[in-house]
Design an enzyme around this catalytic site. Structure first.
Site, short mmCIF file in Angstrom:
data_model
loop_
_atom_site.label_atom_id
_atom_site.label_comp_id
_atom_site.label_asym_id
_atom_site.label_seq_id
_atom_site.Cartn_x
_atom_site.Cartn_y
_atom_site.Cartn_z
N HIS A 152 -5.28 -33.68 17.12
CA HIS A 152 -4.16 -34.51 17.60
C HIS A 152 -3.05 -33.65 18.18
O HIS A 152 -1.92 -34.08 18.30
CB HIS A 152 -3.64 -35.37 16.45
CG HIS A 152 -4.67 -36.35 16.00
ND1 HIS A 152 -4.79 -37.60 16.57
CD2 HIS A 152 -5.66 -36.24 15.09
CE1 HIS A 152 -5.82 -38.22 16.00
NE2 HIS A 152 -6.37 -37.42 15.10
N GLU A 191 -4.75 -7.05 14.70
CA GLU A 191 -4.25 -5.72 14.34
C GLU A 191 -5.41 -4.72 14.44
O GLU A 191 -5.20 -3.54 14.70
CB GLU A 191 -3.63 -5.72 12.93
CG GLU A 191 -2.66 -4.57 12.72
CD GLU A 191 -1.89 -4.63 11.40
OE1 GLU A 191 -2.52 -4.50 10.34
OE2 GLU A 191 -0.66 -4.81 11.44
N LYS A 235 9.32 -0.78 14.31
CA LYS A 235 9.91 -0.39 13.02
C LYS A 235 10.94 0.71 13.22
O LYS A 235 12.04 0.68 12.66
CB LYS A 235 8.83 0.14 12.06
CG LYS A 235 7.84 -0.88 11.56
CD LYS A 235 6.92 -0.22 10.53
CE LYS A 235 5.70 -1.05 10.23
NZ LYS A 235 4.72 -0.36 9.38
N GLY A 278 -4.87 -2.12 5.02
CA GLY A 278 -4.09 -3.28 4.56
C GLY A 278 -4.79 -4.61 4.82
O GLY A 278 -4.89 -5.45 3.94
N ARG A 279 -5.31 -4.77 6.03
CA ARG A 279 -5.92 -6.05 6.38
C ARG A 279 -7.34 -6.20 5.83
O ARG A 279 -8.00 -7.21 6.07
CB ARG A 279 -5.89 -6.25 7.90
CG ARG A 279 -6.48 -5.11 8.70
CD ARG A 279 -6.10 -5.22 10.17
NE ARG A 279 -6.56 -4.09 10.95
CZ ARG A 279 -5.89 -2.93 11.09
NH1 ARG A 279 -4.75 -2.76 10.47
NH2 ARG A 279 -6.38 -1.96 11.84
N LYS A 281 0.85 -1.20 0.00
CA LYS A 281 0.00 0.00 0.00
C LYS A 281 0.88 1.24 0.00
O LYS A 281 0.69 2.15 -0.79
CB LYS A 281 -0.91 -0.04 1.23
CG LYS A 281 -1.86 1.12 1.32
CD LYS A 281 -2.80 0.95 2.50
CE LYS A 281 -3.53 2.25 2.75
NZ LYS A 281 -4.47 2.18 3.87
N GLU A 335 10.51 -4.61 4.69
CA GLU A 335 10.63 -6.01 4.28
C GLU A 335 10.34 -6.17 2.80
O GLU A 335 11.06 -6.83 2.06
CB GLU A 335 9.64 -6.88 5.07
CG GLU A 335 9.91 -7.00 6.55
CD GLU A 335 9.22 -5.93 7.38
OE1 GLU A 335 8.95 -4.83 6.84
OE2 GLU A 335 8.97 -6.18 8.57
O1 F6P Z 1 2.33 -4.24 9.87
C1 F6P Z 1 1.82 -3.00 9.64
C2 F6P Z 1 1.27 -2.81 8.25
O2 F6P Z 1 1.09 -1.46 8.04
C3 F6P Z 1 -0.03 -3.58 8.01
O3 F6P Z 1 -1.13 -2.91 8.47
C4 F6P Z 1 0.00 -3.71 6.52
O4 F6P Z 1 -0.91 -4.66 6.09
C5 F6P Z 1 1.46 -4.09 6.32
O5 F6P Z 1 2.15 -3.31 7.26
C6 F6P Z 1 1.99 -3.89 4.94
O6 F6P Z 1 1.94 -2.56 4.54
P1 F6P Z 1 2.14 -2.13 3.03
O7 F6P Z 1 1.05 -2.73 2.21
O8 F6P Z 1 2.11 -0.64 3.01
O9 F6P Z 1 3.49 -2.65 2.57
#
Ligand code: F6P
Length: 503
Positions: free
Chosen positions: A361, A330, A470, A244-245, A186, A192
């Protein structure tokens, strides 16, 4: 505040009446209970009869929801009001599937054109989605859930972890010339994802291939996408009102659409929409997400439950609990109200789970005989997509047996063999796992989370709790690399850094 409301205080009193009652007695005194405590919507059947509730409980919980302004909040969400008050944004994911928003429809049409072309050509064989959190969990879960409907000639992979192992293992048996990367983010700044996207770029470059032909982006951040070097003609956008979620049905679902095709993707959106409509219009007492949300409140705030287990009896839903972890925790892992006042009650529970029968199990022992009360959501299907010699009956016999054992238990003269019972569960049944049913199921949990947040007076749409880590990682990194000293009284972290650096 919630706990001062008359409807809440009345529930506290009512709880004292319910607490001593056993589900055995509740079923014995009402032979129709198993059918009466059930609701249906958007192709899902919810049996909530094995919960420690009476008709009065449901009425009182619905009254609490009314008191907390749930109706007005639902209307505000569907209208696109800026209900994400701390970020001053709408939370308008329902627009993604409404079928009426011209911007959404334009992106869906572009995605469909792209997916159709890709599915028809023969050079690209592998699609790798690079993203994390909402830009990963939804796409992985949906791909796994709808694998039955997917284009089997293609390989789909998902890279999320900044651990280089994720990228290395994902690409080790793939050929760059056959691989398309979808960089899904987003913000297009997530550490990452940017690290993995860079690794992918190097991997493509090392094979002397044009980067532009092997990358597309899904993002709200056009400038960042351009900076990374992806042609914005190959970018699929969405909007700041999609959290995002809550984004698996936006362009973030591009990998899903490539896998199952635009038509099936549309069916999934229709399933979401059907549940949206049910949530928006059904009376609270017959409203699946409202009932599930209120039952969570009942167990968290009155019984003191800390966790809820989600147990899908379908192998295709193996990543559904992982997906729900982000959606639920979240969203509702908050300790202050919308107005910033610390709450004096518990909020979001831990959601966890595994597909049945594997969980049986493993951890079911604790659910049956442990000291904790863990409400369970069982999810099952009447028809299987893979009939294998009577195994589906066996699978479903286990679903029904487990909820029965939890509710009714078993007496024994030997203490170790006693099953106390009175352990609550919901059973969610659908005919078969289709794209539409998956959409309905996801929307069911989205709106259940929303219902809980309305009662707890918290904002389920921000996530400031992920920020501090972060920021600190950015400070620790130069210290790990020996580029700067971390000046800090935290002797634990300093010692760990020294040890990591071998000094
Ligand atoms: O972990 C925090 C967060 O902002 C989530 O809410 C989101 O889904 C994820 O990081 C990834 O964010 P982006 O789509 O901006 O890379």
């Amino acid at each position: 505040m919630l706990t001062d409301r008359e409807t809440y205080l009345a529930l506290e009193k009512h709880f004292e009446e319910i607490r001593p009652l056993h589900l055995r007695a509740l079923f014995a005194e009402d032979p129709a209970r198993g059918e009466r405590f059930a609701a249906e919507g958007a192709g899902l059947y919810l049996d909530y009869s094995k919960h420690r509730v009476t008709t009065e409980t449901i009425g009182r919980l619905a009254a609490l929801a009314g008191d907390c302004g749930l109706r007005a909040r639902i209307d505000a969400m569907f209208r696109g009001d800026r209900i994400n008050v701390t970020e001053n944004r709408a939370a308008w994911h329902t627009q993604l599937r409404a079928g009426t928003n011209p911007d959404v429809e334009a992106v869906l049409a572009r995605m469909a054109g792209f997916a159709t072309r890709l599915r028809a050509q023969s050079q690209i064989r592998n699609v790798v989605n690079i993203g994390i959190g909402g830009s990963d969990l939804g796409p992985v879960m949906a791909y796994e859930a709808l694998r039955h409907y997917s284009k089997r000639e293609f390989t789909f992979r998902f890279v999320s972890n900044v651990d280089g192992t994720d990228f290395a293992e994902c690409t080790r048996d793939l050929h760059p010339e056959e691989t398309l990367f979808i960089v899904a983010s987003k913000t297009f700044t997530t550490q990452e994802t940017m690290a993995n996207a860079e690794a992918a770029r190097q991997w493509v470059k090392a094979a002397n291939l044009p980067v532009a032909e092997h990358f597309v982006a899904v993002s709200t951040a056009e400038t960042e996408v351009r900076k990374f070097g992806i042609d914005t003609a190959n970018m699929f956008g969405f909007w700041d009102w999609v959290g995002g979620r809550y984004s698996m049905d936006s362009a973030i679902g591009l990998s899903t659409m490539i896998a199952i095709g635009p038509e099936s993707f549309r069916e999934m959106l229709a399933g979401f929409r059907a549940m949206d409509e049910h949530f928006r219009t059904a009376p609270f007492e017959q409203n699946l997400p409202v009932l599930m949300g209120l039952l969570a409140v009942w167990y968290v705030n009155f019984f003191g439950c800390e966790t809820i287990a989600v147990l899908p009896y379908d192998q295709y839903l193996k990543r559904f609990p992982a997906y729900l972890q982000q959606l639920t925790m979240e969203s509702n892992g908050k300790r202050v109200t919308r107005d910033g006042v610390p709450v004096k009650y518990q909020t979001g529970p831990v959601y966890w789970g595994e597909p049945g029968t594997n969980g049986q199990h493993s951890f079911y022992q604790l659910i049956h005989q442990g000291t904790r009360l863990i409400p369970c959501d069982f999810i099952g299907f009447i028809e299987t997509l893979n009939p294998v010699d009577g195994q589906h009956d066996l699978l479903m016999a286990n679903v029904f047996a487990q909820s029965k054992a939890l509710a009714f238990g078993q007496d024994s003269a030997e203490p170790h063999r006693v099953f106390p019972g009175n352990r609550p569960s919901s059973t969610i049944l659908a005919q078969r796992l289709t794209p539409a049913i998956l959409g309905a199921l996801v929307a069911l949990y989205e709106h259940s989370v929303f219902t809980q947040a309305a009662v707890w007076e918290i904002n389920p749409f921000d996530q400031f709790g992920v920020e501090l880590g972060k920021v600190l990682a950015k400070q620790v990194l130069p210290a790990l690399r020996g580029e700067a000293e971390l000046k800090d009284p935290d002797s634990s972290t300093l010692a760990l850094i020294r040890r990591y650096r071998g000094k």
